[in-house]
Design an enzyme around this catalytic site. Sequence first.
Site, PDB file in Angstrom:
ATOM      1  N   CYS A  42       4.754   2.316  12.562  1.00 19.85           N
ATOM      2  CA  CYS A  42       5.759   3.216  11.980  1.00 19.85           C
ATOM      3  C   CYS A  42       6.096   4.349  12.942  1.00 19.85           C
ATOM      4  CB  CYS A  42       5.251   3.770  10.667  1.00 19.85           C
ATOM      5  SG  CYS A  42       4.277   2.576   9.767  1.00 19.85           S
ATOM      6  N   THR A  47       9.141  -7.236 -12.763  1.00 23.28           N
ATOM      7  CA  THR A  47       8.568  -8.580 -12.836  1.00 23.28           C
ATOM      8  C   THR A  47       7.660  -8.814 -11.642  1.00 23.28           C
ATOM      9  OG1 THR A  47      10.498  -9.410 -13.998  1.00 23.28           O
ATOM     10  CG2 THR A  47       9.146 -11.046 -12.851  1.00 23.28           C
ATOM     11  N   ASN A 104      -5.639   3.997  10.588  1.00 18.96           N
ATOM     12  CA  ASN A 104      -4.890   2.850  11.113  1.00 18.96           C
ATOM     13  C   ASN A 104      -4.661   2.912  12.616  1.00 18.96           C
ATOM     14  OD1 ASN A 104      -3.201   5.058  10.051  1.00 18.96           O
ATOM     15  ND2 ASN A 104      -1.544   3.939  11.015  1.00 18.96           N
ATOM     16  N   SER A 145      -3.542  -3.277   0.558  1.00 21.50           N
ATOM     17  CA  SER A 145      -2.372  -3.976   1.067  1.00 21.50           C
ATOM     18  C   SER A 145      -2.674  -5.466   1.206  1.00 21.50           C
ATOM     19  CB  SER A 145      -2.021  -3.393   2.438  1.00 21.50           C
ATOM     20  OG  SER A 145      -1.115  -4.244   3.093  1.00 21.50           O
ATOM     21  N   GLN A 147      -6.481  -0.329   5.592  1.00 24.65           N
ATOM     22  CA  GLN A 147      -7.088  -0.866   6.819  1.00 24.65           C
ATOM     23  C   GLN A 147      -8.560  -1.221   6.628  1.00 24.65           C
ATOM     24  OE1 GLN A 147      -5.734  -1.700   9.616  1.00 24.65           O
ATOM     25  NE2 GLN A 147      -3.721  -0.721   9.553  1.00 24.65           N
ATOM     26  N   ALA A 169       0.832  -1.204   0.000  1.00 28.87           N
ATOM     27  CA  ALA A 169       0.000   0.000   0.000  1.00 28.87           C
ATOM     28  C   ALA A 169       0.871   1.260   0.000  1.00 28.87           C
ATOM     29  CB  ALA A 169      -0.935   0.000   1.211  1.00 28.87           C
ATOM     30  N   HIS A 200      -0.878  -7.677   3.254  1.00 29.97           N
ATOM     31  CA  HIS A 200      -0.616  -8.265   4.578  1.00 29.97           C
ATOM     32  C   HIS A 200      -1.594  -7.806   5.656  1.00 29.97           C
ATOM     33  CE1 HIS A 200       1.486  -4.995   6.894  1.00 29.97           C
ATOM     34  NE2 HIS A 200       1.580  -4.485   5.684  1.00 29.97           N
TER      35      HIS A 200
END
Lengths: 126, 397
Positions: free
Chosen positions: B332, B243, B155, B203, B183, B76, B205
């Site tokens: 973060c 790729t 988030n 995202s 989120q 993301a 994950h």
Amino acid sequence: MSGVPYSAPVWAHFDNPRNIGAWNSPGADVVTGEARTPAGPAVLRLHCRLEAGAVREARFQAYGNVVVIAVGSWLAEWLQGRTPAQARSLTAETVAERLELSAVQRYSALMAVDALNDALARYDEA
Amino acid sequence: MSAFPLYLDYAATTPVDERVVAVMMRYLGRDGVFGNAASIDHAHGAAAAEAVERARGQLAQAVNAGPGDIVWTSGATEADNLALKGAVGAAAGAAHVITVTTEHKAVTDPCRQLERQGARVTWLAPAPDGLIEPGAVVNALREDTAVVSVMLVNNETGVIQDIAAIGRALRDHGCLFHVDAAQALGRLPVDVEALNADLISFSGHKIYGPKGVGALYVRRSARARLVAQIHGGGHEAGLRAGTLATHQVAGMGEAARLARQALIHEAGRIGALSARFLAQVERLPGIHLNGHREQRVPHILNLAFDGVDGEALLADLAWREQGLAVSSGAACSSATRAPSHVLRALGLNDEQAEASVRFSLGRFTTEEDVDAAAARVCDAVRRLRRISPLWADERAA
């Protein structure tokens, strides 16, 4: 538990702090000192009950991170039985050494000495 | 009991669902579909391309988009960068950007970078409940506004912005509307048409898929107004070279499919668990839920504890017996140990922001987990309050 990001003495005191709290109705034999940090909202408060020219009992209160709490607990324990003159000889270096503080944690050692000196100044006034 | 503490940090990341792992494994080994999805002149590459397109269809279907509207990225964060820098890069001359102070760093940092490069950015401040009025966004518009960026679910607090209303208000103004929905996917219905957005970041994950993969939804009409940020082969219709990681992409597709399938059931179940947890913790005095109380996803609870330092509370929860994995807000921000910019923007002072902890629940959280976690949190807060001079003073007052 492994991985605890604090020194062993810091963690031992934070995990099991000794001599916490304040006296409900402190008598004239109790002096209190306090230290704060300019950067953060941390507060360390130290209460000492003196008898026959020595600290009979010390208690602490702390608001702050793990190290601030650990330093308070260590200080209150260290003070038991010491005379004001002995207490005055405590330096931030000694606190940092005993608690194995890192350079960024050293401000907590200064808080300990500041709170102690604040309490001793009140003892001198009394 | 597992060696690790009880995990209540699903907003930071989620474990990969076993069904997703099973799909991903098909695209790795020598006996699997390991080909390069761009090498379609032979069977290995063609099979990989087919897997990538299947996944694209799965994600597209999960968000009511066309498969051709999905651009795969590394996550993301990259999708946010592509949306913002790509929109400003495509604008002729000076460009203006509108965003909100409570956005994720993946939006605020690219905006600051664009400011350094000469773009003008208007930073909107939300109300103390975390919400932004659509009118405030419209009022900030200028002739040269290239892109507006507002996240769907915050988030740190879980607050849901009224993106559909903001999108409606922006419709006739000619700027692009970007939404970070990292989120939101899997937590509430995400329908690109209903949201009225041109660009939406996703995202892998956060939805029980792998790390290292994400996507940007690009509305067809917005394609020409976006320039690529990564060059080197013209992949993804010229919008993102490189790729494709077939196994990651296939995993995210499957994760999106499962998320859509489980959405209603999971939202209800986690809503009940979240309410159960909150009710137990709120038996303690001096607990505050940060952000709007109703307009939020139930998975995220951001709580402030009077008289307790957040770092001490986190350490207590993480490292003492019966540990809990929770966070001080955004993973973060934890790295920088600064008070959360999101909570500061909601009007909390440093002390309150530092006393806040984010609990986030997920697919594998059980009733037993939340009961244990609530008891553990109450114990830790009581313990630290017994030590706290601020709490003692407050009680005495």
